[in-house]
Scaffold this motif. Structure first.
Motif: not given
Length: 182
Positions: A5, A10, A14, A31, A35
């Motif tokens: 991560l 990615y 998940y 996340i 992200v």
């Protein structure tokens, strides 16, 4: 998992499950925070709760394409409350590469023999968050404090464990309070 991560590698799915919610929360929060940029989050990040959604709604969100971004992030907290979550298997067999679907399935185990689990494992990352035994918690406290440039004696870590028990979220919260005091 955290290293991937941080390196911006990615996966489309998940599945975070297990008895210990602390690790599930840490991964999903990372996340959620890292992200997408702040500008991209407005259109491309959605947080749903299991008791407030169902599988068709979840699939419709997951099948959308991102708007002015590389990824769309869909985080489902308390996924254990989704009724008939096994029906999500059809999406997991062909997930969108531009969607990061994060399923936070806390306080329980998922049957590894089911097609839902196998499809999630094949499509992305499956992480089981196991409960730490009480004798491992003082070492965990030391490891938690090391990157923060703090040290703790084994006796103090044992005393914290005795006083706070084995709830890692509570221990982390109390350690953050101690950091503020120091």
């Amino acid at each position: 998992l955290m290293q991937d991560l941080k390196n911006r590698i990615y996966q489309p799915v998940y599945l975070l499950f297990g008895e210990e919610p602390y690790f599930i929360d840490v991964i999903s929060e990372y996340i959620e925070e890292h992200v997408l940029d702040e500008n991209e989050k407005e259109f491309n990040q959605t947080v749903l709760y299991g008791r407030d959604t169902d599988v068709p709604t979840l699939v419709s969100y997951a099948r959308r394409y991102p708007m002015m971004a590389n990824y769309q992030v869909l985080i489902v907290k308390e996924a254990q409350d989704i009724t008939k979550i096994e029906e999500l298997q059809s999406y997991l067999e062909g997930p969108l590469a531009s969607t990061l679907l994060v399923l936070c399935y806390k306080y329980g185990k998922i049957d590894r023999r089911k097609g839902f689990f196998k499809a999630a494992d094949k499509a992305g990352v499956v992480f089981e968050s196991k409960t730490l035994y009480e004798n491992k918690i003082p070492d965990w406290i030391s490891e938690y404090l090391r990157p923060l440039h703090y040290a703790i004696t084994p006796k103090a870590a044992s005393m914290l464990t005795e006083f706070l028990g084995s709830d890692l979220s509570r221990i982390a919260n109390e350690l953050q309070k101690l950091q503020i005091n120091i």
